[in-house]
Scaffold this motif. Structure first.
Motif, PDB file in Angstrom:
ATOM      1  N   MET A 173       0.814  -1.195   0.000  1.00  0.00           N
ATOM      2  CA  MET A 173       0.000   0.000   0.000  1.00  0.00           C
ATOM      3  C   MET A 173       0.864   1.267   0.000  1.00  0.00           C
ATOM      4  N   ALA A 174       2.006   1.206   0.681  1.00  0.00           N
ATOM      5  CA  ALA A 174       2.891   2.371   0.737  1.00  0.00           C
ATOM      6  C   ALA A 174       3.464   2.686  -0.641  1.00  0.00           C
ATOM      7  N   ILE A 175       3.749   1.642  -1.429  1.00  0.00           N
ATOM      8  CA  ILE A 175       4.284   1.868  -2.769  1.00  0.00           C
ATOM      9  C   ILE A 175       3.253   2.582  -3.636  1.00  0.00           C
ATOM     10  N   LYS A 176       1.988   2.223  -3.504  1.00  0.00           N
ATOM     11  CA  LYS A 176       0.944   2.896  -4.294  1.00  0.00           C
ATOM     12  C   LYS A 176       0.814   4.363  -3.887  1.00  0.00           C
ATOM     13  N   ILE A 177       0.947   4.660  -2.613  1.00  0.00           N
ATOM     14  CA  ILE A 177       0.865   6.048  -2.168  1.00  0.00           C
ATOM     15  C   ILE A 177       2.058   6.849  -2.693  1.00  0.00           C
ATOM     16  N   ILE A 178       3.245   6.286  -2.596  1.00  0.00           N
ATOM     17  CA  ILE A 178       4.442   6.974  -3.078  1.00  0.00           C
ATOM     18  C   ILE A 178       4.389   7.153  -4.597  1.00  0.00           C
ATOM     19  N   MET A 179       3.939   6.133  -5.310  1.00  0.00           N
ATOM     20  CA  MET A 179       3.820   6.263  -6.765  1.00  0.00           C
ATOM     21  C   MET A 179       2.738   7.279  -7.134  1.00  0.00           C
ATOM     22  N   GLY A 180       1.676   7.351  -6.355  1.00  0.00           N
ATOM     23  CA  GLY A 180       0.651   8.366  -6.592  1.00  0.00           C
ATOM     24  C   GLY A 180       1.213   9.771  -6.428  1.00  0.00           C
ATOM     25  N   ILE A 181       2.042   9.974  -5.424  1.00  0.00           N
ATOM     26  CA  ILE A 181       2.696  11.276  -5.229  1.00  0.00           C
ATOM     27  C   ILE A 181       3.652  11.564  -6.382  1.00  0.00           C
ATOM     28  N   PHE A 182       4.408  10.551  -6.829  1.00  0.00           N
ATOM     29  CA  PHE A 182       5.324  10.725  -7.955  1.00  0.00           C
ATOM     30  C   PHE A 182       4.567  11.092  -9.230  1.00  0.00           C
ATOM     31  N   ILE A 183       3.446  10.433  -9.466  1.00  0.00           N
ATOM     32  CA  ILE A 183       2.648  10.729 -10.660  1.00  0.00           C
ATOM     33  C   ILE A 183       2.064  12.138 -10.579  1.00  0.00           C
ATOM     34  N   PHE A 184       1.656  12.542  -9.388  1.00  0.00           N
ATOM     35  CA  PHE A 184       1.165  13.912  -9.212  1.00  0.00           C
ATOM     36  C   PHE A 184       2.283  14.918  -9.494  1.00  0.00           C
ATOM     37  N   LEU A 185       3.501  14.627  -9.066  1.00  0.00           N
ATOM     38  CA  LEU A 185       4.639  15.501  -9.375  1.00  0.00           C
ATOM     39  C   LEU A 185       4.940  15.533 -10.868  1.00  0.00           C
ATOM     40  N   LEU A 186       4.718  14.410 -11.562  1.00  0.00           N
ATOM     41  CA  LEU A 186       4.859  14.417 -13.018  1.00  0.00           C
ATOM     42  C   LEU A 186       3.853  15.370 -13.654  1.00  0.00           C
ATOM     43  N   LEU A 187       2.620  15.342 -13.154  1.00  0.00           N
ATOM     44  CA  LEU A 187       1.607  16.258 -13.677  1.00  0.00           C
ATOM     45  C   LEU A 187       1.980  17.717 -13.410  1.00  0.00           C
ATOM     46  N   LEU A 188       2.491  17.997 -12.228  1.00  0.00           N
ATOM     47  CA  LEU A 188       2.917  19.364 -11.924  1.00  0.00           C
ATOM     48  C   LEU A 188       4.077  19.812 -12.807  1.00  0.00           C
ATOM     49  N   THR A 189       5.021  18.922 -13.044  1.00  0.00           N
ATOM     50  CA  THR A 189       6.153  19.246 -13.920  1.00  0.00           C
ATOM     51  C   THR A 189       5.678  19.486 -15.347  1.00  0.00           C
ATOM     52  N   SER A 190       4.756  18.656 -15.795  1.00  0.00           N
ATOM     53  CA  SER A 190       4.205  18.826 -17.136  1.00  0.00           C
ATOM     54  C   SER A 190       3.475  20.161 -17.262  1.00  0.00           C
ATOM     55  N   TYR A 191       2.697  20.505 -16.260  1.00  0.00           N
ATOM     56  CA  TYR A 191       1.985  21.782 -16.282  1.00  0.00           C
ATOM     57  C   TYR A 191       2.973  22.955 -16.283  1.00  0.00           C
ATOM     58  N   TYR A 192       4.017  22.871 -15.457  1.00  0.00           N
ATOM     59  CA  TYR A 192       5.004  23.944 -15.387  1.00  0.00           C
ATOM     60  C   TYR A 192       5.701  24.122 -16.735  1.00  0.00           C
TER      61      TYR A 192
END
Length: 93
Positions: free
Chosen positions: A1-20
């Motif tokens: 479950m921790a890996i899914k949470i960390i990967m979810g945060i990483f994917i959210f950071l990918l979206l933020l980087t893409s938006y920037y």
């Protein structure tokens, strides 16, 4: 479950980087600007699009498959960012 949470945060950071990157495609990105680096806007557009598509793929893989398939998202996004940095450093010379 921790890996899914960390990967979810990483994917959210990918979206933020893409938006920037998409938001600054016609202005500047960190220390690079459009006037000094030719084709920089095109590089930012392609990288932002690729990161967005990888984030969408990552969310799909995050919720439908096991935790080891999330490594695909991690690997592909790291390779995309590596290619982006190599291209802008090559254009900077």
């Amino acid at each position: 479950m921790a890996i899914k949470i960390i990967m979810g945060i990483f994917i959210f950071l990918l979206l933020l980087t893409s938006y920037y990157m998409w938001h600054h495609r016609n202005d500047h990105f960190l220390i690079y600007n459009i006037q000094t680096t030719h084709n920089f806007s095109i590089i930012l557009i392609w990288t932002a699009t690729a990161l967005f598509l990888e984030a969408v793929m990552g969310f799909f893989l995050l919720f439908l498959f096991n935790k080891y398939v999330n490594l695909i998202t991690l690997f592909v996004s790291v390779v995309t960012i590596l290619i982006f940095t190599l291209i802008i450093n090559q254009n900077n010379k």
